[in-house]
Structure formats: C-alpha cells, structure tokens
Motif scaffolding. Structure first.
Motif, mmCIF file in Angstrom:
data_model
loop_
_atom_site.group_PDB
_atom_site.id
_atom_site.type_symbol
_atom_site.label_atom_id
_atom_site.label_comp_id
_atom_site.label_asym_id
_atom_site.label_seq_id
_atom_site.Cartn_x
_atom_site.Cartn_y
_atom_site.Cartn_z
ATOM 1 N N ASN A 28 0.648 -1.227 -0.088
ATOM 2 C CA ASN A 28 0.207 -0.086 -0.008
ATOM 3 C C ASN A 28 0.973 1.218 -0.074
ATOM 4 O O ASN A 28 0.212 1.867 0.043
ATOM 5 N N TYR A 29 2.424 0.943 0.531
ATOM 6 C CA TYR A 29 3.043 1.993 0.596
ATOM 7 C C TYR A 29 3.721 2.522 -1.424
ATOM 8 O O TYR A 29 4.578 3.135 -0.675
ATOM 9 N N GLN A 30 3.733 1.801 -1.866
ATOM 10 C CA GLN A 30 3.787 1.921 -3.242
ATOM 11 C C GLN A 30 3.716 3.372 -4.032
ATOM 12 O O GLN A 30 2.679 3.536 -3.678
ATOM 13 N N GLY A 63 8.484 -3.919 -2.943
ATOM 14 C CA GLY A 63 7.645 -3.544 -0.842
ATOM 15 C C GLY A 63 9.141 -3.719 -0.799
ATOM 16 O O GLY A 63 10.810 -3.377 -1.570
ATOM 17 N N VAL A 64 9.192 -3.860 0.307
ATOM 18 C CA VAL A 64 10.882 -4.252 1.270
ATOM 19 C C VAL A 64 11.153 -5.119 0.972
ATOM 20 O O VAL A 64 10.688 -6.417 1.151
ATOM 21 N N HIS A 65 12.698 -5.830 1.629
ATOM 22 C CA HIS A 65 13.125 -6.684 1.221
ATOM 23 C C HIS A 65 12.218 -7.897 2.216
ATOM 24 O O HIS A 65 12.715 -8.728 1.652
ATOM 25 N N VAL A 116 5.649 -9.088 11.249
ATOM 26 C CA VAL A 116 6.658 -9.530 10.226
ATOM 27 C C VAL A 116 7.851 -8.577 9.656
ATOM 28 O O VAL A 116 8.358 -9.021 8.802
ATOM 29 N N ASN A 117 8.207 -7.335 10.082
ATOM 30 C CA ASN A 117 9.008 -6.432 9.898
ATOM 31 C C ASN A 117 10.778 -6.957 10.391
ATOM 32 O O ASN A 117 11.162 -6.412 10.875
ATOM 33 N N THR A 118 11.204 -7.764 9.721
ATOM 34 C CA THR A 118 12.355 -8.476 10.896
ATOM 35 C C THR A 118 12.869 -9.280 9.286
ATOM 36 O O THR A 118 11.675 -9.986 7.782
ATOM 37 N N CYS A 175 10.493 2.492 13.685
ATOM 38 C CA CYS A 175 10.235 3.031 12.415
ATOM 39 C C CYS A 175 10.418 4.133 12.374
ATOM 40 O O CYS A 175 9.795 4.654 12.786
ATOM 41 N N HIS A 176 11.431 4.970 11.846
ATOM 42 C CA HIS A 176 11.616 5.898 10.964
ATOM 43 C C HIS A 176 11.118 6.973 10.961
ATOM 44 O O HIS A 176 10.397 7.700 11.058
ATOM 45 N N VAL A 177 9.796 6.718 9.907
ATOM 46 C CA VAL A 177 8.727 7.458 9.148
ATOM 47 C C VAL A 177 7.497 7.341 10.277
ATOM 48 O O VAL A 177 7.416 8.501 10.170
ATOM 49 N N HIS A 178 7.220 5.947 11.242
ATOM 50 C CA HIS A 178 6.326 6.377 12.095
ATOM 51 C C HIS A 178 6.406 6.747 13.281
ATOM 52 O O HIS A 178 5.519 7.114 13.324
ATOM 53 N N ALA A 179 7.751 6.472 13.625
ATOM 54 C CA ALA A 179 7.939 7.209 14.796
ATOM 55 C C ALA A 179 7.767 8.730 15.003
ATOM 56 O O ALA A 179 7.393 9.665 15.567
ATOM 57 N N PRO A 202 -0.425 1.750 14.016
ATOM 58 C CA PRO A 202 -0.051 0.966 15.317
ATOM 59 C C PRO A 202 1.426 1.359 16.033
ATOM 60 O O PRO A 202 2.530 1.741 16.771
ATOM 61 N N GLU A 203 2.691 1.352 14.682
ATOM 62 C CA GLU A 203 3.807 1.600 14.749
ATOM 63 C C GLU A 203 3.783 3.057 14.800
ATOM 64 O O GLU A 203 5.203 3.526 15.161
ATOM 65 N N CYS A 204 2.661 4.322 15.089
ATOM 66 C CA CYS A 204 2.881 5.446 14.746
ATOM 67 C C CYS A 204 3.840 5.723 16.802
ATOM 68 O O CYS A 204 3.331 5.537 17.539
ATOM 69 N N ILE A 267 7.495 9.963 4.966
ATOM 70 C CA ILE A 267 7.602 8.835 3.092
ATOM 71 C C ILE A 267 8.552 8.159 3.789
ATOM 72 O O ILE A 267 9.381 8.388 4.818
ATOM 73 N N CYS A 268 8.567 6.779 3.086
ATOM 74 C CA CYS A 268 8.923 6.008 3.471
ATOM 75 C C CYS A 268 10.276 6.029 2.180
ATOM 76 O O CYS A 268 9.946 5.299 1.686
ATOM 77 N N LYS A 269 11.233 6.073 2.975
ATOM 78 C CA LYS A 269 12.373 6.094 0.590
ATOM 79 C C LYS A 269 12.461 4.650 0.617
ATOM 80 O O LYS A 269 12.942 5.243 -0.640
#
Ligand code: 13P
Ligand code: SF4
Length: 311
Positions: A28-30, A63-65, A116-118, A175-179, A202-204, A267-269
């Motif tokens: 969804n962030y693409q 998406g990401v790796h 899952v972000n691991t 997460c640097h974006v949500h934090a 919830p990551e915010c 924005i997630c680079k």
C-alpha cells in the motif's frame, strides 16, 4: 514521466509479466503508478497470503526486502524478484538474530512474537510472526501464563499491551517514518478538523497518545484496515497517520471521500525505491532474485505460517 509514457511503460510491464508468468504484488505504500499496474495491492498480511496462495511461476515483490524474503519462504518453489535490492526497512534493521538469541537467553521459556518487519534470520529465532493486521489475535492465541517477548517495534508493543491486557517484554525498535509522526501533528489536526475520523497505524510514535483520546473517532488500524474502514464508514473526512503512499489507494477505493495526511513528511524512502522503470527492468532482466537459505527458511516457515493462519 508524462502520463502517456507512464501508460506505455505500464503496458510493457503487464506484457512482460504475462510472458514471464509472474504475479505482481505491491504494498500500500508503493508509488501510484506501481500500485496501478499490480495484480494485488495490500498490507503485509494480505501480501503474505497472496504469496502463499498464488499459482504463478514467479512473484515480483514491489515492497521492501523483508516482504520479498517472506514470500520466498512461503513459496520456496517460486522465483521471487525485488526491483531494487536496497529497499530495506529501518525497523527490520533494529534487531539482529544474535541480539534476539541474547535476549532469549535472558528469558528462558518465553514465547517470541516477531512483527513481520524482521529479517528471515530473526524470524528463524521466533515462535510466531504477526503483522499489524493480526498482532492482537496472535497474542490472544498464546496461553495467559506464558511470558511473551515482542519485537522489534516499541509502539506496536505498547499498543498490544493496552488492547490485550497482557504484560509484554518489548524490544525498543522503531520505524523512523512512523516514529516521526509526532503528537504535535495529531494535536494540530484535532484542532483544525475536529469532526474528521483519525486513522492511525500502530507503529506511529503518536499511537499511545491517540489511544488516550478514548473517543470513537480514533481508530488504530493496519493499512488494509484503514482501506476497509474508510470504504464502509458513513463518514466522509479522514485524517491518516501512516506513510503517505496509502492515500492513493484510499482515494481510489473510496472516491468522493476526503483523505489528508497527518504528516506530509511520512514518506518511506525504501518503499519509494521501487519505481515503474525498475519494475520493468526487473521483469525484463529477471533481477533481483531474493533467496533465503533452506536452513533459515525451514526454521522461519513455522512462525510465518502461524501468522498467515491467524485472522
Ligand atoms: P501494514 O502491514 O499495516 O501494511 O504495515 C506494514 C508496514 O509498516 C510497512 O511499513
Ligand atoms: Fe520499514 Fe517504516 Fe518503511 Fe514500513 S515505513 S518499510 S516499517 S521503514
């Protein structure tokens, strides 16, 4: 790129995907032009489920790796490609497998729940995986007398403590974006749009404060949860506290409703490293293949399959 050039490249991508027998999965962030050409757009849970269920011969993961790695673990007989190998995740980078082994050694017998972000190596050290879409259900499925170590997201961990009533050991990752979405951003919007519904991931960093509002206009949701909520809500104005890529999907699937980002800086680079051009090159040149060693995959698979199974 002009609109005509974008359409031409999207046609090229679709033709290549067809010829190669590849399914295109996009988070969804693409960027919009990648979302629009994908076969399936969704959150981490939906994408994992699609990756497990597809009968396509190959998966191109926009998406990401860690997401592509998860797909490779769930579908070991398929080729998984990512258009840019550098599309990482600051949250996934906040804990290594060795750090997790050390933490487990201090808490023998504890159940390890990894977001899952691991990395695959961290998942291989975990009992359960979860996403923001099913984290509460995963915690609820663990017997009440068991100690739980939750990683790596601090804010998601605090949110889970609140909604499950359980005490968790929580890793201090973020997460640097949500934090970076701060209480100030929320307060400004609360003043400027007091009638809007507030959708918060919830990551915010502001999620705990939002929960404290305790009003029925504040909703803590995964990205897919936000889309479902906005579509079915009778309300027509929504403030969105997550990465701004979700706005494209929200506006497309709930036309006529108004969506505004709580923070335009969110924005997630890494997500934005995937471009239409790189997607085309990926299909054309069959790169970059994402692999997980069979030994790590075998140890990570159980935790991921439990995640996919729990609604
Ligand atoms: P969702 O699973 O809610 O889409 O969140 C994933 C994520 O944070 C990627 O940043
Ligand atoms: Fe990782 Fe944050 Fe980007 Fe999501 S938004 S992929 S958690 S860095």
């Amino acid at each position: 790129m002009s609109a005509t050039a974008t359409t031409a490249m999207q046609d090229e991508v679709r033709a290549l995907a067809e010829a190669r027998g590849a399914v295109l999965l996009a988070h969804n962030y693409q960027v919009p032009e990648v979302q629009d050409v994908a076969d399936f757009v969704g959150d981490s849970l939906g994408l994992s489920r699609e990756a497990a269920a597809t009968d396509a011969h190959a998966i191109v993961f926009c998406g990401v790796h860690f997401m592509a790695e998860t797909a490779a673990i769930l579908s070991p007989d398929k080729t998984v490609l990512i258009p840019d190998l550098d599309a990482g995740c600051s949250l996934a980078a906040s804990i290594t497998a060795q750090q997790l082994r050390d933490w487990k050694a201090q808490h023998p017998g504890a159940v390890v729940v990894s977001y899952v972000n691991t990395t695959a190596e961290v998942k291989a050290e975990s009992d359960y995986c979860c996403t923001s879409g099913n984290a509460k259900a995963v915690i609820d499925a663990i017997p009440a007398d068991r100690e739980i170590l939750f990683l790596p997201d601090l804010f998601l961990g605090l949110y889970l403590e609140r909604v499950t009533g359980r005490r968790l050991g929580i890793w201090m990752g973020e997460c640097h974006v949500h934090a970076g979405i701060r209480p100030d951003d929320i307060e400004r919007w609360q003043r400027e749009a007091p009638d809007a519904e507030l959708l918060v991931h919830p990551e915010c960093g502001c999620a705990s404060q939002c929960m404290a509002f305790g009003n029925d206009r504040t909703h803590i949701l995964s990205t897919e949860g936000m889309v479902n909520f906005a579509k079915s809500s009778p309300k027509d104005r929504f403030l969105v506290a997550t990465e701004t890529g979700i706005l494209h999907r929200l506006r497309k699937e709930a036309p006529g409703k108004r969506f505004e980002a709580v923070s335009e800086r969110a924005i997630c680079k890494y997500m934005k490293m995937i471009t239409l051009e790189k997607l085309r090159d990926s299909l054309r040149d069959w790169k970059h293949v994402v692999t997980v060693t069979p030994e790590v995959a075998a140890r990570a698979r159980g935790a991921i399959e439990r995640m996919v199974a729990i609604a």
